[in-house]
Design a protein around this motif. Structure first.
Motif, mmCIF file in Angstrom:
data_model
loop_
_atom_site.group_PDB
_atom_site.id
_atom_site.type_symbol
_atom_site.label_atom_id
_atom_site.label_comp_id
_atom_site.label_asym_id
_atom_site.label_seq_id
_atom_site.Cartn_x
_atom_site.Cartn_y
_atom_site.Cartn_z
ATOM 1 N N THR A 13 0.810 -1.215 0.000
ATOM 2 C CA THR A 13 0.000 0.000 0.000
ATOM 3 C C THR A 13 0.844 1.265 0.000
ATOM 4 O OG1 THR A 13 -0.168 0.110 2.412
ATOM 5 C CG2 THR A 13 -1.887 -1.143 1.238
ATOM 6 N N LEU A 14 2.154 1.137 0.240
ATOM 7 C CA LEU A 14 3.007 2.319 0.259
ATOM 8 C C LEU A 14 3.129 2.905 -1.138
ATOM 9 C CD1 LEU A 14 5.896 1.108 2.571
ATOM 10 C CD2 LEU A 14 4.074 2.692 3.146
ATOM 11 N N PRO A 15 3.148 4.237 -1.241
ATOM 12 C CA PRO A 15 3.344 4.836 -2.556
ATOM 13 C C PRO A 15 4.723 4.494 -3.096
ATOM 14 C CG PRO A 15 3.495 6.500 -0.851
ATOM 15 C CD PRO A 15 3.064 5.215 -0.177
ATOM 16 N N GLN A 16 4.854 4.516 -4.396
ATOM 17 C CA GLN A 16 6.121 4.138 -5.006
ATOM 18 C C GLN A 16 7.272 4.990 -4.488
ATOM 19 O OE1 GLN A 16 6.150 4.244 -9.257
ATOM 20 N NE2 GLN A 16 8.061 3.127 -9.396
ATOM 21 N N SER A 17 7.004 6.247 -4.181
ATOM 22 C CA SER A 17 8.081 7.122 -3.694
ATOM 23 C C SER A 17 8.598 6.681 -2.330
ATOM 24 C CB SER A 17 7.599 8.566 -3.618
ATOM 25 O OG SER A 17 6.531 8.675 -2.695
ATOM 26 N N ALA A 18 7.833 5.854 -1.600
ATOM 27 C CA ALA A 18 8.277 5.405 -0.290
ATOM 28 C C ALA A 18 9.325 4.306 -0.382
ATOM 29 C CB ALA A 18 7.079 4.884 0.518
ATOM 30 N N TYR A 41 12.442 2.177 7.627
ATOM 31 C CA TYR A 41 11.172 1.467 7.727
ATOM 32 C C TYR A 41 10.747 1.261 9.173
ATOM 33 C CZ TYR A 41 11.133 0.572 2.734
ATOM 34 O OH TYR A 41 11.104 0.716 1.378
ATOM 35 N N GLN A 42 11.702 1.151 10.085
ATOM 36 C CA GLN A 42 11.368 0.954 11.494
ATOM 37 C C GLN A 42 10.916 2.235 12.189
ATOM 38 O OE1 GLN A 42 14.899 -0.704 13.248
ATOM 39 N NE2 GLN A 42 14.643 -2.671 12.221
ATOM 40 N N SER A 43 11.519 3.372 11.838
ATOM 41 C CA SER A 43 11.292 4.578 12.627
ATOM 42 C C SER A 43 10.773 5.784 11.866
ATOM 43 C CB SER A 43 12.597 4.977 13.322
ATOM 44 O OG SER A 43 13.025 3.952 14.183
ATOM 45 N N CYS A 44 10.900 5.814 10.551
ATOM 46 C CA CYS A 44 10.576 7.024 9.794
ATOM 47 C C CYS A 44 9.337 6.894 8.919
ATOM 48 C CB CYS A 44 11.760 7.428 8.903
ATOM 49 S SG CYS A 44 13.342 7.498 9.762
ATOM 50 N N VAL A 45 9.072 5.669 8.472
ATOM 51 C CA VAL A 45 8.025 5.451 7.485
ATOM 52 C C VAL A 45 6.652 5.895 8.003
ATOM 53 C CG1 VAL A 45 7.439 3.045 8.078
ATOM 54 C CG2 VAL A 45 7.276 3.813 5.721
ATOM 55 N N VAL A 46 6.424 5.798 9.302
ATOM 56 C CA VAL A 46 5.117 6.128 9.861
ATOM 57 C C VAL A 46 4.740 7.590 9.609
ATOM 58 C CG1 VAL A 46 5.952 6.665 12.182
ATOM 59 C CG2 VAL A 46 3.618 5.844 11.867
ATOM 60 N N TYR A 58 2.284 12.974 7.844
ATOM 61 C CA TYR A 58 2.707 13.970 8.817
ATOM 62 C C TYR A 58 3.973 14.715 8.425
ATOM 63 C CZ TYR A 58 -0.821 11.643 11.556
ATOM 64 O OH TYR A 58 -1.998 11.114 11.966
ATOM 65 N N GLY A 59 4.902 14.022 7.808
ATOM 66 C CA GLY A 59 6.161 14.650 7.431
ATOM 67 C C GLY A 59 6.315 14.671 5.928
ATOM 68 N N PRO A 60 7.292 15.407 5.434
ATOM 69 C CA PRO A 60 7.496 15.474 3.984
ATOM 70 C C PRO A 60 8.044 14.156 3.435
ATOM 71 C CG PRO A 60 9.273 16.581 5.119
ATOM 72 C CD PRO A 60 8.269 16.208 6.171
#
Length: 118
Positions: A13-18, A41-46, A58-60
């Motif tokens: 479900t993550l966008p390709q840019s992720a 993926y553990q700390s920033c992806v959310v 929430y973030g850019p």
């Protein structure tokens, strides 16, 4: 639902840019960049990806051009945080923060948003 299947569905479900893809050169990620990708993926992806169509982000979106592409600025930003983002200097060792930056430097900048239709 099997936990592995749930994680796989989430990742789909993550966008390709992720997805932290190697830069346009097609060079595979090295071990440092892979570590940075795992930590991302553990700390920033959310906060830095939009996990669902109905969810807010929430973030850019982060890429090699974030913070002007300046690696030292990226390291300071990740370590110290801001009023809207926690700092990670007590959670991650400097080598881990360097790995996150190394990974971000492989992520292509997102395409600019399409102009609004009139």
């Amino acid at each position: 639902m099997n936990r592995g299947v749930g994680i796989a569905l989430f990742l789909l479900t993550l966008p390709q840019s992720a997805w932290a893809q190697p830069a346009e050169t097609g060079t595979p990620l090295d071990d440092t960049q892979k570590l940075g990708q795992r930590l991302f993926y553990q700390s920033c992806v959310v906060c830095h990806t939009k996990p669902q169509i109905t969810s807010g982000q929430y973030g850019p979106v982060l890429s090699k051009d974030s913070l002007g592409g300046q690696e030292e600025v990226m390291r300071a930003f990740i370590g110290n945080g801001t009023t809207r983002m926690p700092g990670f200097k007590f959670q991650f060792a400097p080598t881990q923060i360097n790995a996150i930056v190394a990974n971000l430097k492989t992520v292509p900048a997102p395409n600019p948003p399409a102009p609004a239709a009139r």
